[in-house]
Motif scaffolding. Structure first.
Motif, mmCIF file in Angstrom:
data_model
loop_
_atom_site.group_PDB
_atom_site.id
_atom_site.type_symbol
_atom_site.label_atom_id
_atom_site.label_comp_id
_atom_site.label_asym_id
_atom_site.label_seq_id
_atom_site.Cartn_x
_atom_site.Cartn_y
_atom_site.Cartn_z
ATOM 1 N N VAL A 124 -33.928 -14.550 -44.817
ATOM 2 C CA VAL A 124 -33.515 -13.564 -43.825
ATOM 3 C C VAL A 124 -34.299 -13.887 -42.552
ATOM 4 O O VAL A 124 -35.524 -13.965 -42.603
ATOM 5 C CB VAL A 124 -33.837 -12.137 -44.317
ATOM 6 C CG1 VAL A 124 -33.467 -11.121 -43.268
ATOM 7 C CG2 VAL A 124 -33.103 -11.860 -45.616
ATOM 8 N N GLU A 153 -25.249 -11.010 -35.989
ATOM 9 C CA GLU A 153 -26.066 -11.160 -34.793
ATOM 10 C C GLU A 153 -26.641 -9.783 -34.474
ATOM 11 O O GLU A 153 -26.195 -9.114 -33.559
ATOM 12 C CB GLU A 153 -25.181 -11.631 -33.623
ATOM 13 C CG GLU A 153 -24.773 -13.079 -33.687
ATOM 14 C CD GLU A 153 -25.913 -14.028 -33.368
ATOM 15 O OE1 GLU A 153 -26.834 -13.618 -32.646
ATOM 16 O OE2 GLU A 153 -25.879 -15.158 -33.864
ATOM 17 N N LEU A 154 -27.594 -9.376 -35.259
ATOM 18 C CA LEU A 154 -28.140 -8.039 -35.013
ATOM 19 C C LEU A 154 -28.938 -8.038 -33.721
ATOM 20 O O LEU A 154 -29.703 -8.954 -33.465
ATOM 21 C CB LEU A 154 -29.065 -7.631 -36.154
ATOM 22 C CG LEU A 154 -28.410 -7.130 -37.432
ATOM 23 C CD1 LEU A 154 -29.486 -6.775 -38.433
ATOM 24 C CD2 LEU A 154 -27.535 -5.924 -37.178
ATOM 25 N N SER A 155 -28.754 -7.018 -32.954
ATOM 26 C CA SER A 155 -29.511 -6.928 -31.707
ATOM 27 C C SER A 155 -30.971 -6.611 -32.048
ATOM 28 O O SER A 155 -31.296 -6.282 -33.185
ATOM 29 C CB SER A 155 -28.912 -5.851 -30.821
ATOM 30 O OG SER A 155 -29.185 -4.603 -31.393
ATOM 31 N N LYS A 156 -31.822 -6.667 -31.047
ATOM 32 C CA LYS A 156 -33.261 -6.474 -31.269
ATOM 33 C C LYS A 156 -33.573 -5.150 -31.953
ATOM 34 O O LYS A 156 -34.492 -5.029 -32.727
ATOM 35 C CB LYS A 156 -33.984 -6.502 -29.927
ATOM 36 C CG LYS A 156 -34.432 -7.891 -29.550
ATOM 37 C CD LYS A 156 -35.250 -7.827 -28.293
ATOM 38 C CE LYS A 156 -35.440 -9.231 -27.748
ATOM 39 N NZ LYS A 156 -35.933 -9.234 -26.383
ATOM 40 N N GLY A 212 -31.592 -3.539 -33.861
ATOM 41 C CA GLY A 212 -30.780 -3.344 -35.057
ATOM 42 C C GLY A 212 -31.607 -3.320 -36.329
ATOM 43 O O GLY A 212 -32.756 -3.756 -36.365
ATOM 44 N N GLU A 245 -36.733 -12.587 -37.078
ATOM 45 C CA GLU A 245 -36.673 -11.670 -35.932
ATOM 46 C C GLU A 245 -35.986 -10.335 -36.251
ATOM 47 O O GLU A 245 -36.008 -9.417 -35.468
ATOM 48 C CB GLU A 245 -35.973 -12.348 -34.733
ATOM 49 C CG GLU A 245 -34.536 -12.741 -34.950
ATOM 50 C CD GLU A 245 -34.361 -14.157 -35.503
ATOM 51 O OE1 GLU A 245 -33.301 -14.714 -35.258
ATOM 52 O OE2 GLU A 245 -35.283 -14.695 -36.168
ATOM 53 N N TRP A 246 -35.419 -10.243 -37.408
ATOM 54 C CA TRP A 246 -34.732 -8.996 -37.733
ATOM 55 C C TRP A 246 -35.690 -7.938 -38.225
ATOM 56 O O TRP A 246 -36.672 -8.240 -38.879
ATOM 57 C CB TRP A 246 -33.682 -9.221 -38.829
ATOM 58 C CG TRP A 246 -32.521 -10.040 -38.395
ATOM 59 C CD1 TRP A 246 -32.300 -10.570 -37.163
ATOM 60 C CD2 TRP A 246 -31.439 -10.448 -39.208
ATOM 61 N NE1 TRP A 246 -31.145 -11.278 -37.146
ATOM 62 C CE2 TRP A 246 -30.579 -11.222 -38.398
ATOM 63 C CE3 TRP A 246 -31.087 -10.247 -40.544
ATOM 64 C CZ2 TRP A 246 -29.406 -11.771 -38.870
ATOM 65 C CZ3 TRP A 246 -29.927 -10.791 -41.010
ATOM 66 C CH2 TRP A 246 -29.083 -11.548 -40.184
ATOM 67 N N ARG A 247 -35.306 -6.716 -37.914
ATOM 68 C CA ARG A 247 -36.038 -5.589 -38.482
ATOM 69 C C ARG A 247 -35.358 -5.297 -39.828
ATOM 70 O O ARG A 247 -34.167 -5.000 -39.870
ATOM 71 C CB ARG A 247 -35.903 -4.381 -37.560
ATOM 72 C CG ARG A 247 -37.009 -3.392 -37.671
ATOM 73 C CD ARG A 247 -37.128 -2.629 -36.365
ATOM 74 N NE ARG A 247 -35.936 -1.837 -36.091
ATOM 75 C CZ ARG A 247 -35.729 -0.589 -36.536
ATOM 76 N NH1 ARG A 247 -36.624 0.003 -37.281
ATOM 77 N NH2 ARG A 247 -34.641 0.069 -36.220
ATOM 78 N N CYS A 248 -36.112 -5.473 -40.893
ATOM 79 C CA CYS A 248 -35.483 -5.375 -42.216
ATOM 80 C C CYS A 248 -36.195 -4.356 -43.095
ATOM 81 O O CYS A 248 -37.414 -4.228 -43.037
ATOM 82 C CB CYS A 248 -35.563 -6.699 -42.965
ATOM 83 S SG CYS A 248 -34.843 -8.060 -42.116
ATOM 84 N N LEU A 260 -31.484 -4.065 -40.590
ATOM 85 C CA LEU A 260 -30.804 -4.578 -41.774
ATOM 86 C C LEU A 260 -31.452 -3.915 -42.985
ATOM 87 O O LEU A 260 -32.661 -3.971 -43.161
ATOM 88 C CB LEU A 260 -30.980 -6.096 -41.853
ATOM 89 C CG LEU A 260 -30.455 -6.780 -43.105
ATOM 90 C CD1 LEU A 260 -28.939 -6.761 -43.138
ATOM 91 C CD2 LEU A 260 -30.954 -8.221 -43.168
ATOM 92 N N SER A 273 -24.268 -13.793 -41.853
ATOM 93 C CA SER A 273 -25.390 -13.316 -41.054
ATOM 94 C C SER A 273 -24.902 -12.680 -39.766
ATOM 95 O O SER A 273 -24.236 -13.314 -38.978
ATOM 96 C CB SER A 273 -26.301 -14.488 -40.681
ATOM 97 O OG SER A 273 -26.799 -15.050 -41.852
#
Ligand SMILES: [Zn+2]
Length: 605
Positions: A562, A543-546, A548, A565-568, A550, A541
């Protein structure tokens, strides 16, 4: 509807408007409008006129007297007009028209003794008019004629002020034999060679076999183009008398050799001998002291004379797909040379002297013949582009690391065939000035890239045998792209890449685990596509920034949670579901539709 464009001059200012004349008969009127003298009577100062289609009808006595510039596309084969006299016409342009042998428009159009320009483009014209009335003509252009070159009136020889003559066939043409008063262009006649003021002569695509030796009398000629004259076999010796010539173009002719006199063209800047039968150049070519550009692309040339080294101003030498087998040592004397194209030639080895090409910026060595680079390549300090697409170079000299100006090094399709042991060919350790390295079809099972301190972008693509990829001390790497490496199992030392922003991996079907990504704090994009065996683990995993993103697609085994908080964007991963801003078009789906697994995948898309 006829589209009519008027342009005219009022008080020295050009005004322009479009005027559409509607006819009651419907749409079929487009090319049928008759322009009457009454319509023109309201435009007494008309100086420029551009017409498309239509005809002139009626009595034009005392009309169009100020007319200077006339362009007519689709002009009629029979003018319905009387008393038309364009006595002030300077420029005449006719295009896309079928003009019969005795066209009744020639009389009025050529009435002015001061007519300067005639352009006949895409006209079906069997013979040219008689030019005896317009002896002050400066420019005469016949371009893209069909079905055959027009027969040229021998009155052309009277146009003593002609500066530019162009007779350009639409395609390669057979010329008709003809009798007086016309000649055809099987042989460029002495008539043309009497035009002493001619500066530019283009006779292109004609069925011409010879140039009359009197061509040498055209002392003011600066441009001579005979390209696509596929029957032309030689140039006369007198060509050397064209001392003002700047450009000579015989591209795509059957010329086998150049006369020795070629070296007398002291002003010549550009010579195009591409697609000719020329096997060698005369020694005298060294006399072309102004030559900047020499094109031998696709010619039969096998060697260059040593005198080539005298071309001190030469900037570009094109030999792409020619038959050249070796370069003379004197090649290194070309101190101004900036560009050299040796792609897909017969050259196996470069002479050491190429290290002397101190101005060289671009060197193209594509193709499979060259297997080795000389160490002196490292002396090309200004070299910016080195292209070796489809190369079979097995070894890069260490000196390649001295090329400090080099931009991306394209090692695309560097095929290391017959590699038996894992690392037969380590990459040179001194590649440290490269910004971008592309490794394509690299044959090793293991690639270790290290100490490339300046490397910012790395592509590893189509390496069918690659199992392990080691990447250490790439502290500046920002973009890592790995594609189509079906045996790749392991990527090592990724966590040291503190600057990595983009990591994209696609179609690597053997890889089960990604390396630890959690310390890659700058990562803003992680893309994984078509990695069928890949498992998700907390270690991988990132540490994608805000901001970022995926992007996961076509990974059949990928499962797990997943983080929210990630943009996926997740697409075609059956164990993860599908969500995010999915693209309307998935290139991978589209491509795979041709493959055997297409139907299966289509279910997921
Ligand atoms: Zn898809």
């Amino acid at each position: 509807m006829t589209h009519l464009i008027f342009k005219w001059v009022i008080n020295g200012l050009y005004t322009y408007f479009d005027m559409c004349i509607y006819n009651r008969g419907g749409l079929l009127f487009s090319k049928e409008h008759n322009f009457t003298s009454e319509e023109f009577s309201r435009l007494p100062t008309l100086r420029l006129l551009e017409l498309e289609g239509g005809n002139l009808v009626g009595d034009f006595k005392n009309f169009l007297l100020s007319f200077k510039w006339f362009s007519w596309c689709h002009c009629p084969s029979d003018l319905q007009v009387i008393n038309l006299c364009l006595q002030n016409l300077v420029v005449l342009k006719l295009s896309d028209s079928k003009i019969p042998e005795n066209w009744n428009g020639w009389g009025p159009c050529l009435a002015n003794h001061d007519l300067k320009v005639i352009h006949l483009i895409k006209c079906c014209l069997s013979t040219t008019p008689n030019f005896s009335t317009c002896l002050k003509l400066r420019i005469l252009v016949f371009a893209k004629h069909y079905p055959e070159s027009p027969q040229i009136s021998s009155s052309i020889g009277k146009l003593e002020r002609l500066k530019r003559l162009e007779i350009i066939a639409d395609r390669i043409q057979q010329s008709k034999l003809s009798g007086s008063p016309y000649f055809d262009l099987c042989i460029v006649p002495s008539t043309i060679c009497h035009l002493k003021n001619l500066s530019s002569l283009k006779l292109e695509g004609l069925h011409m076999q010879e140039l009359h030796p009197s061509i040498g009398e055209l002392a003011g000629l600066t441009c001579l183009s005979l390209m696509h004259c596929r029957q032309l076999r030689k140039l006369p010796y007198s060509i050397g008398k064209l001392r003002s010539l700047l450009l000579l173009n015989v591209y795509n002719t059957r010329i086998r050799e150049l006369p020795n006199s070629i070296g007398d063209l002291k002003m010549l800047e550009k010579m195009n001998l591409g697609c000719t039968k020329i096997r060698g150049l005369p020694k005298s070519v060294g006399g072309l002291q102004s030559l900047l550009d020499l094109n031998l692309r696709r010619s039969k040339i096998t060697t260059l004379p040593a005198s080539i080294g005298y071309l001190k101003r030469l900037k570009c030498l094109y030999m792409l797909r020619s038959k050249i087998r070796e370069l003379p040592n004197s090649i290194g004397d070309l101190k101004s040379l900036e560009e050299m194209h040796l792609g897909y030639t017969q050259i196996r080895e470069l002479p050491n002297s190429i290290g002397g090409l101190e101005s060289l910026l671009n060197l193209h060595l594509c193709g499979k013949k060259i297997t080795k680079l000389p160490a002196c390549i490292g002396r090309l300090k200004r070299l910016k582009h080195l292209s070796m697409i489809s190369s079979k170079i097995r070894e890069l000299p260490n000196s390649i690391g001295d090329l400090k100006s080099l931009l991306p090094l394209y090692l695309l399709r560097l095929e290391l065939e017959d590699v038996k042991s894992p690392i037969v060919q380590p990459l040179p350790s001194k590649l440290r000035y490269f910004d971008h390295l592309i490794l394509g079809r690299y044959g090793s099972r293991e690639i270790v890239i290290e100490q490339l301190e300046s490397l910012r972008r790395l592509n590893v693509e189509d390496c069918k045998s690659l199992v392990k990829l080691g990447l250490s001390s790439l502290g500046w790497l920002q973009e890592l792209i790995i594609r189509r490496c079906p045996k790749l199992m392991e990527i090592r030392d990724l966590r040291e890449m503190e600057s990595l922003k983009v990591f994209d991996i696609e179609t690597c079907s053997s890889i089960e685990r990604l390396p630890k990504l959690s310390e890659l704090y700058k990562l803003i994009f992680l893309g994984i596509c078509d990695c069928r065996s890949l498992q998700w683990s907390t270690e991988s995993s990132p540490e994608l920034s805000k901001h970022g993103l995926l992007k996961l697609s076509h990974c059949e085994s990928l499962q797990g949670a997943v983080p929210n908080e990630w943009r996926c964007n997740i697409h075609a991963c059956p164990l993860l579901g599908e969500y995010g801003d999915l693209p309307n078009f998935c290139e991978w789906c589209w491509q795979s539709k041709r493959g055997p697994r297409a139907r299966m995948r289509a279910l997921h898309c």
